[in-house]
Design a protein around this motif. Structure first.
Motif, PDB file in Angstrom:
ATOM      1  N   PHE A  45      54.778  37.038  29.240  1.00 21.10           N
ATOM      2  CA  PHE A  45      53.365  37.075  29.225  1.00 21.10           C
ATOM      3  C   PHE A  45      52.965  36.834  30.770  1.00 21.10           C
ATOM      4  CE2 PHE A  45      49.614  34.107  29.780  1.00 21.10           C
ATOM      5  CZ  PHE A  45      48.634  34.944  29.395  1.00 21.10           C
ATOM      6  N   GLU A  46      53.727  35.990  31.308  1.00 17.77           N
ATOM      7  CA  GLU A  46      53.085  35.599  32.978  1.00 17.77           C
ATOM      8  C   GLU A  46      53.510  36.804  33.718  1.00 17.77           C
ATOM      9  OE1 GLU A  46      51.962  33.109  34.104  1.00 17.77           O
ATOM     10  OE2 GLU A  46      51.892  31.435  32.341  1.00 17.77           O
ATOM     11  N   VAL A  47      54.543  37.562  33.446  1.00 16.83           N
ATOM     12  CA  VAL A  47      54.923  38.944  34.242  1.00 16.83           C
ATOM     13  C   VAL A  47      53.743  39.793  34.502  1.00 16.83           C
ATOM     14  CG1 VAL A  47      56.341  40.664  34.971  1.00 16.83           C
ATOM     15  CG2 VAL A  47      57.108  38.244  34.728  1.00 16.83           C
ATOM     16  N   ILE A  48      53.348  40.179  32.968  1.00 11.35           N
ATOM     17  CA  ILE A  48      52.470  41.084  32.692  1.00 11.35           C
ATOM     18  C   ILE A  48      51.211  40.711  33.111  1.00 11.35           C
ATOM     19  CG2 ILE A  48      51.519  42.711  31.016  1.00 11.35           C
ATOM     20  CD1 ILE A  48      54.047  42.612  29.493  1.00 11.35           C
ATOM     21  N   ARG A  49      50.872  39.708  32.804  1.00 13.73           N
ATOM     22  CA  ARG A  49      49.332  39.260  33.096  1.00 13.73           C
ATOM     23  C   ARG A  49      49.079  39.211  34.610  1.00 13.73           C
ATOM     24  NH1 ARG A  49      44.752  36.316  31.187  1.00 13.73           N
ATOM     25  NH2 ARG A  49      44.264  34.581  32.581  1.00 13.73           N
ATOM     26  N   GLY A  50      50.284  38.722  35.224  1.00 15.71           N
ATOM     27  CA  GLY A  50      50.192  38.734  36.674  1.00 15.71           C
ATOM     28  C   GLY A  50      49.811  40.262  37.381  1.00 15.71           C
ATOM     29  N   PHE A  51      50.700  41.081  36.723  1.00 13.28           N
ATOM     30  CA  PHE A  51      50.451  42.595  37.230  1.00 13.28           C
ATOM     31  C   PHE A  51      49.134  42.893  37.045  1.00 13.28           C
ATOM     32  CE2 PHE A  51      50.262  46.803  35.478  1.00 13.28           C
ATOM     33  CZ  PHE A  51      50.362  47.637  36.652  1.00 13.28           C
ATOM     34  N   ASN A  52      48.628  42.372  35.732  1.00 14.86           N
ATOM     35  CA  ASN A  52      47.014  42.904  35.562  1.00 14.86           C
ATOM     36  C   ASN A  52      46.033  42.219  36.235  1.00 14.86           C
ATOM     37  OD1 ASN A  52      47.648  44.671  33.380  1.00 14.86           O
ATOM     38  ND2 ASN A  52      47.628  43.202  32.025  1.00 14.86           N
ATOM     39  N   TYR A  53      46.655  41.012  36.713  1.00 10.20           N
ATOM     40  CA  TYR A  53      45.442  40.140  37.695  1.00 10.20           C
ATOM     41  C   TYR A  53      45.644  41.012  39.155  1.00 10.20           C
ATOM     42  CZ  TYR A  53      42.845  37.322  34.744  1.00 10.20           C
ATOM     43  OH  TYR A  53      41.881  36.699  33.966  1.00 10.20           O
ATOM     44  N   VAL A  54      46.804  41.285  39.478  1.00 11.28           N
ATOM     45  CA  VAL A  54      46.864  41.775  40.963  1.00 11.28           C
ATOM     46  C   VAL A  54      46.142  43.157  40.990  1.00 11.28           C
ATOM     47  CG1 VAL A  54      48.503  42.852  42.643  1.00 11.28           C
ATOM     48  CG2 VAL A  54      49.136  40.679  41.472  1.00 11.28           C
ATOM     49  N   SER A  55      46.267  43.905  39.819  1.00  9.04           N
ATOM     50  CA  SER A  55      45.795  45.044  39.895  1.00  9.04           C
ATOM     51  C   SER A  55      44.126  45.219  39.796  1.00  9.04           C
ATOM     52  CB  SER A  55      46.008  45.965  38.462  1.00  9.04           C
ATOM     53  OG  SER A  55      47.408  46.097  38.429  1.00  9.04           O
ATOM     54  N   SER A  56      43.736  44.053  39.186  1.00  3.28           N
ATOM     55  CA  SER A  56      42.020  43.872  39.288  1.00  3.28           C
ATOM     56  C   SER A  56      41.359  43.113  40.380  1.00  3.28           C
ATOM     57  CB  SER A  56      41.781  43.277  37.841  1.00  3.28           C
ATOM     58  OG  SER A  56      42.301  43.909  36.717  1.00  3.28           O
ATOM     59  N   HIS A  57      42.269  42.169  40.699  1.00  2.00           N
ATOM     60  CA  HIS A  57      41.793  41.248  41.854  1.00  2.00           C
ATOM     61  C   HIS A  57      42.139  41.153  43.225  1.00  2.00           C
ATOM     62  CE1 HIS A  57      39.352  40.006  38.310  1.00  2.00           C
ATOM     63  NE2 HIS A  57      40.164  39.904  37.851  1.00  2.00           N
ATOM     64  N   LEU A  58      43.397  41.741  43.523  1.00  5.27           N
ATOM     65  CA  LEU A  58      43.950  41.886  44.771  1.00  5.27           C
ATOM     66  C   LEU A  58      42.963  41.766  45.869  1.00  5.27           C
ATOM     67  CD1 LEU A  58      46.753  41.217  46.304  1.00  5.27           C
ATOM     68  CD2 LEU A  58      46.925  43.975  46.405  1.00  5.27           C
ATOM     69  N   GLU A  59      42.097  42.847  46.015  1.00  2.00           N
ATOM     70  CA  GLU A  59      41.408  43.097  47.152  1.00  2.00           C
ATOM     71  C   GLU A  59      40.316  42.011  47.121  1.00  2.00           C
ATOM     72  OE1 GLU A  59      41.557  45.573  49.555  1.00  2.00           O
ATOM     73  OE2 GLU A  59      43.584  45.860  48.259  1.00  2.00           O
ATOM     74  N   LYS A  60      40.109  41.391  46.295  1.00  2.00           N
ATOM     75  CA  LYS A  60      38.886  40.234  46.140  1.00  2.00           C
ATOM     76  C   LYS A  60      39.700  39.161  46.867  1.00  2.00           C
ATOM     77  CE  LYS A  60      36.977  41.293  41.807  1.00  2.00           C
ATOM     78  NZ  LYS A  60      37.799  42.285  41.367  1.00  2.00           N
ATOM     79  N   TYR A  61      41.123  38.748  46.526  1.00  2.00           N
ATOM     80  CA  TYR A  61      41.657  37.688  46.973  1.00  2.00           C
ATOM     81  C   TYR A  61      42.011  37.905  48.499  1.00  2.00           C
ATOM     82  CZ  TYR A  61      46.080  34.978  48.023  1.00  2.00           C
ATOM     83  OH  TYR A  61      47.201  34.247  48.263  1.00  2.00           O
ATOM     84  N   LYS A  62      42.300  39.106  49.029  1.00  2.00           N
ATOM     85  CA  LYS A  62      42.353  39.393  50.257  1.00  2.00           C
ATOM     86  C   LYS A  62      41.259  39.269  50.972  1.00  2.00           C
ATOM     87  CE  LYS A  62      46.315  42.801  50.097  1.00  2.00           C
ATOM     88  NZ  LYS A  62      46.715  44.181  50.415  1.00  2.00           N
ATOM     89  N   ASN A  63      40.169  39.709  50.697  1.00  2.00           N
ATOM     90  CA  ASN A  63      38.840  39.442  51.546  1.00  2.00           C
ATOM     91  C   ASN A  63      38.000  38.457  51.309  1.00  2.00           C
ATOM     92  OD1 ASN A  63      39.795  42.282  52.667  1.00  2.00           O
ATOM     93  ND2 ASN A  63      38.979  43.374  50.735  1.00  2.00           N
ATOM     94  N   HIS A  64      38.080  37.890  50.230  1.00  2.00           N
ATOM     95  CA  HIS A  64      37.141  36.762  49.721  1.00  2.00           C
ATOM     96  C   HIS A  64      37.643  35.611  49.174  1.00  2.00           C
ATOM     97  CE1 HIS A  64      34.068  39.905  50.623  1.00  2.00           C
ATOM     98  NE2 HIS A  64      34.770  40.761  49.867  1.00  2.00           N
TER      99      HIS A  64
ATOM    100  N   ILE B 267      42.851  32.902  41.819  1.00  2.00           N
ATOM    101  CA  ILE B 267      43.792  32.491  42.888  1.00  2.00           C
ATOM    102  C   ILE B 267      45.230  32.335  42.489  1.00  2.00           C
ATOM    103  CG2 ILE B 267      44.576  31.404  44.827  1.00  2.00           C
ATOM    104  CD1 ILE B 267      41.540  30.978  45.335  1.00  2.00           C
ATOM    105  N   ASP B 268      45.243  31.611  41.423  1.00  2.00           N
ATOM    106  CA  ASP B 268      46.716  31.250  40.751  1.00  2.00           C
ATOM    107  C   ASP B 268      47.208  32.549  40.141  1.00  2.00           C
ATOM    108  OD1 ASP B 268      48.509  28.771  39.714  1.00  2.00           O
ATOM    109  OD2 ASP B 268      48.069  30.172  38.059  1.00  2.00           O
ATOM    110  N   ASP B 269      46.390  33.367  39.390  1.00  2.00           N
ATOM    111  CA  ASP B 269      47.020  34.330  38.769  1.00  2.00           C
ATOM    112  C   ASP B 269      47.284  35.649  39.549  1.00  2.00           C
ATOM    113  OD1 ASP B 269      46.605  33.978  35.892  1.00  2.00           O
ATOM    114  OD2 ASP B 269      44.559  34.098  35.949  1.00  2.00           O
ATOM    115  N   VAL B 270      46.537  35.580  40.617  1.00  2.00           N
ATOM    116  CA  VAL B 270      46.987  36.708  41.772  1.00  2.00           C
ATOM    117  C   VAL B 270      48.060  36.415  42.385  1.00  2.00           C
ATOM    118  CG1 VAL B 270      46.221  37.777  43.794  1.00  2.00           C
ATOM    119  CG2 VAL B 270      44.649  37.709  41.870  1.00  2.00           C
ATOM    120  N   GLU B 271      48.253  35.119  42.882  1.00  2.00           N
ATOM    121  CA  GLU B 271      49.420  34.562  43.834  1.00  2.00           C
ATOM    122  C   GLU B 271      50.634  34.707  43.036  1.00  2.00           C
ATOM    123  OE1 GLU B 271      47.182  31.874  47.132  1.00  2.00           O
ATOM    124  OE2 GLU B 271      48.133  30.859  45.281  1.00  2.00           O
ATOM    125  N   GLY B 272      50.493  34.416  41.537  1.00  2.00           N
ATOM    126  CA  GLY B 272      51.680  34.065  40.621  1.00  2.00           C
ATOM    127  C   GLY B 272      52.045  35.689  40.607  1.00  2.00           C
ATOM    128  N   GLY B 273      51.195  36.641  40.409  1.00  2.00           N
ATOM    129  CA  GLY B 273      51.608  37.807  40.142  1.00  2.00           C
ATOM    130  C   GLY B 273      52.381  38.629  41.270  1.00  2.00           C
TER     131      GLY B 273
END
Length: 482
Positions: A319-338, A347-353
């Motif tokens: 679960f953690e790996v697949i959810r991490g992949f999905n959160y990076v897919s959805s929110h990486l740009e937000k994480y990088k820029n905002h 933040i935890d989900d993106v960094e974990g992914g």
């Protein structure tokens, strides 16, 4: 209305009616949509300041839609499934001309110019859309709180959480502010708040309710679904939400039909399995005791009742790996820029992914395939699997998540949700039904699980079991004093 009866002759106030009852009365010209909408708005004004479930509201638009619905009724026009019924929309969904933030400061002032696909389906079936329900930022987390609107609290104890991420929808339904509401579910975002607030939620099979806004379209784990005060209401909204939409590959490849009318099944023909922890989930020991007591009161209604569960293998890492992949897919740009504007869960989900690599992802998808096969094999011998909907009693809303169960620290903010995310990884359909109170006199819910594609069959089981539960004081749906 020439044929309208005095509302006092109805033995309840309009906002207290179930959606199914209200729709029947509107069709019979015994209740106007305007009466219903004004009654719900009055209940929102009276109650929402204590609960914070409704976070955006357009009263004039609600009245306009209700008046238009009543004109159609009086003209004798064809009335759609949800004609004249007010529906709350989770703040992850976009509603035309209504503030839609996804619980994030990034979208704090966002007012969409168009409805999203699900909202369009509900509106086309006659639903009156006039308010948004609270959610954690981008739906991340099992406690409905965010930096835009703050926390939604539990109607049974305002010091406690309504859970999440559909906590606003669940709390609003519990307080009769709305008649039905949409939600979404990945790690239990429909099922857990339904349990905490003593309402009903349904996680449909992937593709039943088209999801067209996902960053990764081949992601069957997050689904949209309905919530209501009972099974019939919830199924009615499911009928309105469901559709074939080629922009969702699971919708276009796997069309699943729903019956026009839901009939309860004969439970004496149903083979039931039950499990307090699904063999993998941390569950509070008192919740386990309560669950077994509830099972004792209902199991004689079934053909068989056996304590068993599928083999979920290494479900937590999968679960953690697949959810991490999905959160990076959805929110990486937000994480990088905002990043400064984001909450800690996202933040935890993106960094974990980002910690995982392609080898990890390949393993997780292989493991998920084996979990899915085990799940399907298990249901060759059973019609339904019943477990608690939530691993703990509602907890203080000031805590972002449950960090400890039975004295053991949880390794991630999501681990306490394993009762719901374990089935998610096997692609189920699942109901959450109110089942009386727990050891702390807070709402207790049970989860009815079956493999994808069994939405109608499982709904018929849920309807029959709901009638059994409501016939017993120990298991009937509780109502909040508020």
């Amino acid at each position: 209305y020439h044929e309208k009866i005095n509302i006092n002759k109805i033995m309840t106030k309009p906002f207290e009616l179930s959606a199914f009852e209200a729709r029947q009365l509107i069709g019979q010209k015994k209740l106007s949509s305007l009466e219903l909408v004004k009654s719900c708005i009055g209940q929102i004004e009276k109650t929402n300041t204590k609960i914070n479930a409704i976070v955006a509201l357009d009263e004039s638009e609600a009245i306009r839609q209700a008046e238009e619905a009543d004109r159609k009724t009086l003209k004798g026009e064809k009335l759609n499934l949800l004609h004249g019924i007010p529906v709350g929309i989770k703040d992850l969904n976009m509603v035309k001309n209504l503030r839609s933030t996804s619980g994030s400061l990034l979208n704090e002032n966002h007012v969409p110019k168009d409805d999203d696909a699900i909202v369009k389906n509900i509106r086309e079936e006659g639903g009156i859309i006039f308010c948004k329900t609270n959610t954690p930022e981008f739906g991340a987390g099992g406690n409905t709180t965010n930096k835009v609107y703050g926390p939604t609290v539990n109607p049974f104890d305002t010091k406690k959480s309504a859970a999440g991420s559909s906590g606003g929808s669940a709390a609003a339904l519990a307080c009769d502010m709305i008649t039905m509401a949409n939600g979404s579910d990945y790690a239990g975002s429909l099922r857990t708040p339904a349990s905490f607030c003593a309402v009903t939620g349904f996680r449909p099979s992937p593709g039943m309710v088209p999801a067209v806004d996902s960053a990764v379209s081949l992601n069957p784990f997050s689904v949209q679904g309905p919530m209501g005060k009972n099974v019939k209401d919830t199924f009615l909204l499911l009928q309105a939400q469901s559709d074939i939409n080629n922009n969702d590959p699971f919708s276009s490849l796997n069309a699943i039909s729903l019956p026009d009318n839901l009939n309860e099944t004969d439970l004496s023909s149903v083979k039931m399995a039950y499990s307090s922890d699904l063999g993998c989930a941390p569950v509070d020991k008192e919740i386990k005791k309560i669950f077994y007591k509830k099972i004792e009161t209902i199991k004689s209604n079934f053909k068989t009742a056996i304590n068993d569960h599928p083999n979920f293998l290494d479900i937590h890492n999968c679960f953690e790996v697949i959810r991490g992949f999905n959160y990076v897919s959805s929110h990486l740009e937000k994480y990088k820029n905002h990043k400064k504007l984001l909450g800690s869960n996202v933040i935890d989900d993106v960094e974990g992914g980002l910690l995982y690599n392609v080898e990890d992802l390949a393993w997780a998808h292989t493991e998920q395939t084996n979990i899915y096969k085990n799940f399907r094999k298990f249901f060759e011998n059973f019609d339904v699997l019943i477990s608690p909907s939530a691993s703990v009693s509602p907890y203080p809303h000031t805590k972002l998540f449950v960090d400890e169960i039975n004295g053991k620290k949880m390794p991630t903010y999501k681990r306490w949700l394993a009762l719901s995310y374990a089935p998610t990884m096997a692609l189920p359909c699942a109901w959450s039904l109110p089942c009386g109170l727990d050891h702390l006199n807070m709402p207790f819910g049970i989860q009815l699980i079956a493999p994808a594609g069994n939405d109608a069959k499982l709904s018929e089981i849920a309807l029959a079991l709901e009638n059994v539960l409501n016939s017993n004081n120990e298991t009937k749906r509780p109502k909040p004093a508020i």
